[in-house]
Write an enzyme that holds these catalytic residues in place. Sequence first.
Site, PDB file in Angstrom:
ATOM      1  N   ARG A  80       0.833  -1.204   0.000  1.00  0.00           N
ATOM      2  CA  ARG A  80       0.000   0.000   0.000  1.00  0.00           C
ATOM      3  C   ARG A  80       0.870   1.257   0.000  1.00  0.00           C
ATOM      4  O   ARG A  80       0.536   2.251  -0.627  1.00  0.00           O
ATOM      5  CB  ARG A  80      -0.954  -0.022   1.198  1.00  0.00           C
ATOM      6  CG  ARG A  80      -2.061   1.022   1.080  1.00  0.00           C
ATOM      7  CD  ARG A  80      -3.133   0.823   2.114  1.00  0.00           C
ATOM      8  NE  ARG A  80      -2.624   0.996   3.465  1.00  0.00           N
ATOM      9  CZ  ARG A  80      -3.328   0.724   4.566  1.00  0.00           C
ATOM     10  NH1 ARG A  80      -4.567   0.254   4.468  1.00  0.00           N
ATOM     11  NH2 ARG A  80      -2.806   0.906   5.750  1.00  0.00           N
ATOM     12  N   LYS A 183      -2.807   6.569   1.176  1.00  0.00           N
ATOM     13  CA  LYS A 183      -2.655   6.994   2.578  1.00  0.00           C
ATOM     14  C   LYS A 183      -1.720   8.193   2.610  1.00  0.00           C
ATOM     15  O   LYS A 183      -0.559   8.075   2.993  1.00  0.00           O
ATOM     16  CB  LYS A 183      -2.135   5.819   3.420  1.00  0.00           C
ATOM     17  CG  LYS A 183      -2.609   5.890   4.871  1.00  0.00           C
ATOM     18  CD  LYS A 183      -2.366   4.578   5.587  1.00  0.00           C
ATOM     19  CE  LYS A 183      -2.729   4.657   7.035  1.00  0.00           C
ATOM     20  NZ  LYS A 183      -4.170   4.578   7.298  1.00  0.00           N
ATOM     21  N   GLU A 219     -16.072   7.139   3.961  1.00  0.00           N
ATOM     22  CA  GLU A 219     -15.176   6.756   5.054  1.00  0.00           C
ATOM     23  C   GLU A 219     -15.749   7.151   6.414  1.00  0.00           C
ATOM     24  O   GLU A 219     -16.429   8.176   6.532  1.00  0.00           O
ATOM     25  CB  GLU A 219     -13.814   7.446   4.900  1.00  0.00           C
ATOM     26  CG  GLU A 219     -12.902   6.805   3.882  1.00  0.00           C
ATOM     27  CD  GLU A 219     -12.103   5.628   4.431  1.00  0.00           C
ATOM     28  OE1 GLU A 219     -12.650   4.798   5.176  1.00  0.00           O
ATOM     29  OE2 GLU A 219     -10.914   5.543   4.098  1.00  0.00           O
TER      30      GLU A 219
HETATM   31  C1  LIG Z   1      -5.258   3.767   7.554  1.00  0.00           C
HETATM   32  C2  LIG Z   1      -6.680   4.061   7.172  1.00  0.00           C
HETATM   33  C3  LIG Z   1      -7.705   3.096   7.282  1.00  0.00           C
HETATM   34  C4  LIG Z   1      -7.487   1.754   7.925  1.00  0.00           C
HETATM   35  O1  LIG Z   1      -6.610   0.942   7.224  1.00  0.00           O
HETATM   36  P1  LIG Z   1      -5.951  -0.309   7.974  1.00  0.00           P
HETATM   37  O2  LIG Z   1      -5.046  -0.885   6.960  1.00  0.00           O
HETATM   38  O3  LIG Z   1      -7.059  -1.215   8.344  1.00  0.00           O
HETATM   39  O4  LIG Z   1      -5.262   0.241   9.162  1.00  0.00           O
HETATM   40  C5  LIG Z   1      -8.959   3.432   6.830  1.00  0.00           C
HETATM   41  N1  LIG Z   1      -9.229   4.639   6.321  1.00  0.00           N
HETATM   42  C6  LIG Z   1      -8.292   5.588   6.206  1.00  0.00           C
HETATM   43  C7  LIG Z   1      -8.651   6.906   5.651  1.00  0.00           C
HETATM   44  C8  LIG Z   1      -6.989   5.322   6.631  1.00  0.00           C
HETATM   45  O5  LIG Z   1      -6.058   6.282   6.508  1.00  0.00           O
END
Ligand SMILES: *Cc1c(COP(=O)(O)O)cnc(C)c1O
Length: 340
Positions: A80, A183, A219
Amino acid sequence: MDNINWGALPFAYFKTDYNVRCYYRDGKWGDLEVSDSEYINLHMAATCLHYGQEAFEGLKAFRGKDDKIRLFRWDENALRMQSSARGVLMAEPPIELFRDAVFTAVKLNSKYVPPYGSGASLYIRPLLIGSGPQVGVKPATEYLFMVFVGPVGPYFKEGFNPVKMQIARDYDRAAPLGTGHYKVGGNYAASLAAGQRAHAEGYASALFLDARDKKYIDEAGPANFFGIKGNLYVTPASASILPSITNKSLMTLAQDLGMTVERRHITVEELEDFEEVGACGTAAVISPICEIHDRETGRKFSYCSPKGAGPVSTRLYRKLQAIQMGDEPDIHQWVTILEE
Ligand SMILES: *Cc1c(COP(=O)(O)O)cnc(C)c1O
């Protein structure tokens, strides 16, 4: 160090002994460096500061009953981070570099991995930034990849107790063809105002709708959303949500339990039909939601009592945690044991 109250840790920055760093210069990654400083020396024209060239990851290490340190699905985080790097035109840390950096940072700080049964874990924060200077809008030619770690308690102070969320229609976290599925810090900057207002008004988080139609759940603040209806686990399909590794794992576990998993649009109206809803992510695994308040329409959706999560969420939560801690067989090969 000797007197950390593991059971009372907040989800917050915690100074540990070492972090690791690696620079990308002249078209290649250098050697991994170990540092005991909490600071980085950064050019004032670095692109991360001006044009948002930055991406981060979040994963956890756990100590099992056998005292061994377990990492959960680190390879998914590595992939990721590469995707986020491509998304905002940064140099991609190779998978082996990501692994070495994470393993090294955890091993050097192994005394900070909370003991089994404390409810706490070691949070691992990989960070990638454009460190080279630019004044014109273009990607940097130099990057810094680093990893720091710290022991944390549960993300929501309520722990595995249901929280209230607020639908924020007057803010968008990410655009349909924007960077929501990476991210990157910009998405968080865009979500801060709605999040802060939600907190001030008594909610754990803001629930964002899709930016184009304002019809579908997108989200749940910094986490993915899911709903449970009978034998069904439903989670939004959207180009603007971050592909959560926790959600992906929960979908697999739901299927293991014989449930049907659907990734599709979830309308605000459909919120009425769910028996359980929750937010999921590394920090909290699952945050059960007991109430969703649509701020603009005044509509309220209520679920479980504020005292307890629903049975399916509870089951999924326990199952995932048991795998992370090594209490249950790791049938999907999600866990890496770190040899200390
Ligand atoms: C990090 C994040 C998540 C959760 O991802 P995980 O891999 O389960 O920790 C969900 N939504 C957003 C916006 C994030 O930044």
